[in-house]
Design an enzyme around this catalytic site. Sequence first.
Site, short mmCIF file in Angstrom:
data_model
loop_
_atom_site.label_atom_id
_atom_site.label_comp_id
_atom_site.label_asym_id
_atom_site.label_seq_id
_atom_site.Cartn_x
_atom_site.Cartn_y
_atom_site.Cartn_z
N ASP A 1 4.51 84.20 41.28
CA ASP A 1 4.97 82.87 42.16
C ASP A 1 3.95 81.93 42.39
OD1 ASP A 1 3.32 84.77 43.65
OD2 ASP A 1 4.67 84.71 45.54
N TYR A 33 13.64 93.67 30.23
CA TYR A 33 14.64 93.17 29.28
C TYR A 33 15.12 94.54 28.59
CZ TYR A 33 14.61 88.22 28.84
OH TYR A 33 14.46 86.77 29.19
N ASP A 41 9.50 84.48 30.25
CA ASP A 41 10.80 83.67 30.00
C ASP A 41 10.93 82.76 31.04
OD1 ASP A 41 13.22 83.13 28.66
OD2 ASP A 41 14.15 84.12 30.58
N ASP A 57 9.94 78.34 30.40
CA ASP A 57 11.00 77.22 30.59
C ASP A 57 10.39 76.23 31.40
OD1 ASP A 57 12.93 78.36 28.85
OD2 ASP A 57 14.61 77.76 30.23
N LYS A 107 2.95 90.44 39.33
CA LYS A 107 3.47 90.44 40.50
C LYS A 107 2.94 91.86 41.23
CE LYS A 107 5.73 88.95 43.90
NZ LYS A 107 5.45 87.60 45.00
C1 IPM Z 1 14.22 82.92 25.00
C2 IPM Z 1 15.59 83.03 25.39
C3 IPM Z 1 16.05 84.57 25.11
C4 IPM Z 1 15.13 85.40 26.25
C5 IPM Z 1 17.56 84.65 25.56
C6 IPM Z 1 18.38 83.82 24.48
C7 IPM Z 1 17.87 86.10 25.13
O1 IPM Z 1 15.90 82.66 26.74
O2 IPM Z 1 13.84 83.27 24.03
O3 IPM Z 1 13.58 82.61 25.80
O4 IPM Z 1 15.63 85.58 27.25
O5 IPM Z 1 14.09 85.68 25.63
MN MN Z 2 14.21 81.81 27.77
#
Ligand code: IPM
Ligand code: MN
Length: 380
Positions: free
Chosen positions: A246, A164, A270, A274, A213
């Site tokens: 993975d 990032y 990240d 999710d 990884k």
């Molecule tokens: C999160 C979001 C952020 C990230 C974005 C909005 C920059 O997806 O906080 O997980 O990728 O960190």
């Molecule tokens: Mn995110």
Amino acid sequence: MFFCGIWAILRSSTGEYAKATQTVQARLTLLPGDGIGPEIVAQAERVLRTVAERCGHEFSYTSGPIGGNAIDDFGTPLPDDTLAACRDSDAILLGAVGGPKWDDPNAKTRPEIGLLSLRKELQLFANLRPVAPRPQLLDASPLKREIVEGVDILFVRELTGGIYFGESGRRELDEGEEAYNEMKYSTPEIARVVRVAAEAARGRGGRLTSVDKANVLEVSRLWRSVAADVVANEFSDLQYDVVLVDAMAMHLISRPRDFDVVVTGNMFGDILTDEASMLPGSLGLLPSASLGESGPGLYEPIHGSAPDIAGKGIANPLATILASAMLLRHSLQLEDEAVLIESAVDAVLESGARTADIAAGGPSIGTAEMGDRVIAALQA
Ligand code: IPM
Ligand code: MN
């Protein structure tokens, strides 16, 4: 029975324990952001005000622009005044940033840069993302009840390094344009986030998993050896293992109960969080805390700005309300008050109240009404 205040445990000379409560004063910065951000932060603010009133604390609030709306009004996604207000506060509560309006790939800046800069400026390197399906919502998960029941994972995602924040850019080659993002981690960056995760594991189930990884990436090979050293030297009481990212993606949906604390780098964290958000059934339920060595913590839902439902009053405010509980716990050391909010959310879900995202097609209530229900439960 609920308790308010810091329970200062005072040991007298005779070895007796006494408990005392105290008023906490705190300056909070609210960053509503874009899309549904303002709607959900408004509900979390009401909740914080209710808790402060009920427990005798004195919180003051300032708010500032961040993200797309800040680009529109100030030409930058993180105006100096917003950053200054954040630095000057005890904790920050953020809604969400981003939206299609600011998605032009050729734009000079993006809403997300506001959030990334804020994390970097405040050195918020440890992002705590707890994933524990609430019992009332087990059937809201797309996964089978047998898989999600009893899951209780704390992800600790490194937040101010890795791909990032590496060098990035584009260059013209003979065969066409090329783009690049550099991924790097230093020993101290790895060690400090592993320590945060290991400390957390000590206070929970005593198990720590590091995800990398290392079969492909040099960065991951350093990550793996630093993590192993930190654990061997400082946390040998923990049960420790390493999993490739993975494979982790697979284990998260086949045997999520096997994990306690999971520590990983910025991008893997990240993506995995999710994915993990589907265990409790909705992204609309998951809060997060971003912490540094010192200074204010940043609290936000892990979901985005949901531009498709913005302004409709139907967004689920619970992730942000639960983020405000994390704020009380981690930045203000108000554990009892955090539990008060979490219990109120449980009671509301127990009563059957659902926003559309968790209603499974059944009857649903709106954002403000969900806020009303939580407040009513807090006052009960
Ligand atoms: C999160 C979001 C952020 C990230 C974005 C909005 C920059 O997806 O906080 O997980 O990728 O960190
Ligand atoms: Mn995110």
